[in-house]
Scaffold this active site. Structure first.
Site, PDB file in Angstrom:
ATOM      1  N   ASP A  95       0.852  -1.191   0.000  1.00  0.00           N
ATOM      2  CA  ASP A  95       0.000   0.000   0.000  1.00  0.00           C
ATOM      3  C   ASP A  95       0.886   1.239   0.000  1.00  0.00           C
ATOM      4  O   ASP A  95       1.095   1.886   1.033  1.00  0.00           O
ATOM      5  CB  ASP A  95      -0.951   0.009   1.200  1.00  0.00           C
ATOM      6  CG  ASP A  95      -2.101   0.995   1.013  1.00  0.00           C
ATOM      7  OD1 ASP A  95      -2.986   1.046   1.889  1.00  0.00           O
ATOM      8  OD2 ASP A  95      -2.113   1.719  -0.005  1.00  0.00           O
ATOM      9  N   CYS A  98       0.398   4.636   1.944  1.00  0.00           N
ATOM     10  CA  CYS A  98      -0.683   4.601   2.928  1.00  0.00           C
ATOM     11  C   CYS A  98      -0.272   5.643   3.956  1.00  0.00           C
ATOM     12  O   CYS A  98       0.898   5.698   4.347  1.00  0.00           O
ATOM     13  CB  CYS A  98      -0.760   3.224   3.566  1.00  0.00           C
ATOM     14  SG  CYS A  98      -2.147   3.106   4.679  1.00  0.00           S
ATOM     15  N   HIS A 234      -7.374   8.146   6.983  1.00  0.00           N
ATOM     16  CA  HIS A 234      -6.337   7.121   6.809  1.00  0.00           C
ATOM     17  C   HIS A 234      -6.657   6.309   5.564  1.00  0.00           C
ATOM     18  O   HIS A 234      -7.611   5.531   5.537  1.00  0.00           O
ATOM     19  CB  HIS A 234      -6.298   6.206   8.041  1.00  0.00           C
ATOM     20  CG  HIS A 234      -5.267   5.116   7.943  1.00  0.00           C
ATOM     21  ND1 HIS A 234      -5.471   3.847   8.434  1.00  0.00           N
ATOM     22  CD2 HIS A 234      -4.016   5.108   7.406  1.00  0.00           C
ATOM     23  CE1 HIS A 234      -4.391   3.105   8.211  1.00  0.00           C
ATOM     24  NE2 HIS A 234      -3.497   3.854   7.589  1.00  0.00           N
ATOM     25  N   SER A 379      -5.735   2.524  17.689  1.00  0.00           N
ATOM     26  CA  SER A 379      -6.746   1.647  17.099  1.00  0.00           C
ATOM     27  C   SER A 379      -8.098   2.343  17.208  1.00  0.00           C
ATOM     28  O   SER A 379      -8.248   3.297  17.962  1.00  0.00           O
ATOM     29  CB  SER A 379      -6.777   0.310  17.820  1.00  0.00           C
ATOM     30  OG  SER A 379      -7.044   0.528  19.184  1.00  0.00           O
ATOM     31  N   HIS A 403       4.450   4.814  13.466  1.00  0.00           N
ATOM     32  CA  HIS A 403       3.344   5.285  12.633  1.00  0.00           C
ATOM     33  C   HIS A 403       1.969   4.965  13.209  1.00  0.00           C
ATOM     34  O   HIS A 403       0.957   5.474  12.736  1.00  0.00           O
ATOM     35  CB  HIS A 403       3.452   4.712  11.214  1.00  0.00           C
ATOM     36  CG  HIS A 403       2.931   3.309  11.067  1.00  0.00           C
ATOM     37  ND1 HIS A 403       3.389   2.249  11.809  1.00  0.00           N
ATOM     38  CD2 HIS A 403       1.963   2.795  10.255  1.00  0.00           C
ATOM     39  CE1 HIS A 403       2.739   1.152  11.463  1.00  0.00           C
ATOM     40  NE2 HIS A 403       1.869   1.438  10.515  1.00  0.00           N
ATOM     41  N   ALA A 405      -0.335   1.924  16.031  1.00  0.00           N
ATOM     42  CA  ALA A 405      -0.326   0.989  17.157  1.00  0.00           C
ATOM     43  C   ALA A 405       0.254  -0.370  16.782  1.00  0.00           C
ATOM     44  O   ALA A 405       0.882  -1.013  17.588  1.00  0.00           O
ATOM     45  CB  ALA A 405      -1.738   0.822  17.698  1.00  0.00           C
TER      46      ALA A 405
END
Lengths: 480, 140
Positions: A95, A98, A234, A379, A403, A405
């Site tokens: 990704d 991301c 995100h 999270s 970056h 958890a």
């Protein structure tokens, strides 16, 4: 390979240079965290990365480290270009770009509490999300190639946002090294429908309240205040990045033998940056990165539209301002001090954010004398943090920090333990509204499936590689 | 069963243990396993077929390329296949397949996972007790 981990201090562990390792490894972690990290085989991966040609300094890993493909998530490795240093798609991730975008408002909770439900419902409609999510707007391949070339700037030119937004973005939201012609037909096919979509998995959009200020001065410099409402986005490069990485890994499989690059793990396959294949990958990666920036810029624009419509306020009164946008799966060409000399290196960060101190040349224009605001998401439903970069990061980690958890539990285990409905109700009872297209997807992202982000951020703080500025808590979550 | 798959635990992603009496069965089982992460395969009707050709440089790469090709067809054309007629040339690492299934409607059927790619992690095709076996991990 047997690993002998040496404790350097309470937050640092060294893998001594042995066998084919060209440099030692260094993992940032607490004593409590390191036990789990060893079980995960991620330590071996840090040692494997230390074998790559041209690597300088250390093979690094941030405290949110977990096992990945070739390189662990949370891995950072810099290779010196003039010494045949390689570039490797496996050390960037599928990704591509991301990343996290942070948008501030001038609002506090009182200003939107009566419309929060309406806000989140409209956001869920306005921002396509979920498995196979397609963008709202049809683009053709010509538009797509423009987006791949110009990134966030393309989006602004198309009417998604303002030029000022670009000043807050790392690299202005555009890698000029992009060449869409280096992407395969398949990558373009996967991407053409997906511009302006969140995707699924751990991608999300959240509305947050700034709950605690750690650094008053820096908060003010960033334009933050206690009780402020902010929006977090995100997402990444969707199918374009995934396909590009798949295509390039296949090319590297063949090419790395041509350049006699020997590696302990085929997933680290790469070639010297200064070769046709190296430059082609970098150009393709840059194009995929630009897709992600265009994507986050479009979503930002829709967030603004929904806020304006729901709250019936002008953009000026709402103050929806882009604070930062940082990719955490990227290879960047940067200049760093290595052993007292300035060297041009390819810094691979796979699940690691930039940590840039004030007055460092890597800062985007808006943050030249201030340092880059780094958004670290926890999270779903737990705290997130805003950090600032440090001189220590510039000296020790090539301007890098954690970056997020990091997962601690498999998706199937999370789904066994948590029912999506129960989780949604639990979040609601904590004052967090939830909108999701998949209760199963929600369960997979349950907080118990993740490490404690506070622990991760605290290790980075204690090690001095980033500094806490503020803590956020969620009030609404949109998950695909 | 001479061919099949079972999901395995993985912290960040999803994975399969796959087996088959022949390489063709192994590859077919791996494909079914991957599609089973997207949606239930039991009610997939054999309404459409697609021919697929894959050329690679070794057997493991052939398996990864095969799965990634199917993932591409899922993502771009919404194909879900559950029946395969596969021929593998082991000396040239080439695969030809007729894949049968249907194009699904995302608005009518829940799709559980998006896969970024099949990876080489822990992937080693071995032959044990007359069965080909391997693990496949997918990046989600």
């Amino acid at each position: 390979m047997e690993i002998n981990l040496k404790k350097i201090d309470n937050n640092r562990w060294e893998i001594p240079k042995t066998g084919g390792m060209r440099v030692p490894g260094k993992i940032f972690a607490s004593e409590k965290m390191i036990e789990k990290i060893i079980q995960d085989k991620a330590v071996n991966q840090v040692a494997n990365v230390a074998h790559i040609p041209g690597i300088v300094g250390f093979s690094l890993a941030m405290p949110d480290i977990h096992w990945g493909y070739g390189m662990p998530i949370g891995g950072v490795a810099a290779t010196e270009i003039s010494q045949g240093g390689i570039i490797s798609p496996g050390m960037v991730g599928y990704d591509t770009n991301c990343g996290m975008r942070l948008v501030a408002t001038k609002l506090d909770f009182a200003a939107l509490k009566n419309q929060l439900e309406a806000l989140i419902n409209l956001l869920f409609k306005a921002v396509p999300s979920g498995v196979g999510s397609k963008g709202r707007i049809s683009f053709n391949k010509k538009d797509l190639k423009q987006a791949l070339c110009k990134g966030a700037k393309w989006a602004v030119e198309k009417g998604f946002g303002e030029m000022e937004d670009l000043d807050a973005l790392e690299s202005g939201g555009r890698f000029e090294t992009a060449d869409p012609e280096k992407l395969s037909y398949k990558a373009l096919e996967r991407g053409v429908d997906q511009l302006g979509s969140l995707g699924s998995g751990n991608h999300f959009l959240e509305i947050q309240i700034l709950d605690e200020v750690f650094d008053e001065k820096k908060s003010q410099e960033f334009g933050l205040f206690k009780g402020q409402i902010l929006v977090m986005i995100h997402t990444g490069s969707r199918g374009v990045g995934h396909q590009m990485c798949t295509d390039q890994l296949k090319i590297m499989e063949q090419a790395h033998a041509k350049y006699k690059v020997q590696l302990p793990d085929r997933q680290l396959a790469g070639v010297p940056f200064d070769t046709d294949e190296g430059r082609n990958y970098f150009a393709a990666m840059s194009a995929a990165a630009n897709f992600a920036w265009a994507n986050r810029q479009m979503i930002t624009h829709w967030v603004r539209e929904v806020f304006m419509k729901t709250l019936n306020e002008s953009p000026k009164n709402l103050g929806l301002e882009v604070i930062s946008d940082i990719g955490h799966n990227l290879a960047r060409v940067e200049e760093h001090d290595v052993d007292g000399k300035k060297k041009k290196v390819v810094v691979h960060r796979k699940g690691a954010a930039l940590s840039i101190p004030p007055n460092h040349p890597l800062n985007p224009p808006k943050y030249k004398g201030i340092g880059l605001p780094i958004l670290i998401p926890g999270s779903m439903g737990t705290a997130s943090y805003i950090l600032v970069g440090t001189e220590q990061a510039a000296k020790e980690t090539f301007c890098s920090t954690c970056h997020g958890a990091g997962r601690a539990m498999s998706r199937s285990e999370a789904v066994r333990r948590v029912r999506g409905n129960d989780l949604a109700n639990e979040l609601n009872s904590k004052g967090i509204l939830v909108q999701t297209g998949s209760l199963r997807g929600l369960a997979e992202e349950a907080p118990i499936a993740y490490k404690d982000v506070s622990e991760v951020v605290n290790v980075c703080q204690a090690a001095g590689i980033s500094k806490k500025v503020a803590k956020l808590k969620p009030i609404a979550v949109i998950k695909g | 069963m001479s061919a099949g798959f079972t999901p395995i635990e993985h912290t960040a992603d999803v994975g399969l243990e796959v087996w088959g009496k022949t390489l063709e069965e192994l590859f077919g089982a791996a494909a079914c396993g991957m599609f089973s992460f997207f949606t239930s395969l039991e009610d997939i009707k054999p309404s459409k077929s697609k021919n697929v050709v894959v050329k690679s440089n070794d057997l493991e790469e052939l398996l990864v390329d095969w799965l990634n090709e199917l993932n591409y067809l899922f993502e771009t054309e919404k194909f879900v296949f559950n029946t395969f007629k596969i021929t593998i040339d082991k000396s040239k690492f080439t695969l030809k397949a007729k894949c049968t299934g249907e194009k699904i409607d995302l608005s009518k059927r829940e799709v559980m996972t998006e896969i970024k790619a099949a990876t080489f992690s822990d992937l080693q095709i071995k032959r044990q007790n007359n069965l080909y076996k391997t693990t496949v991990i997918f990046d989600v």
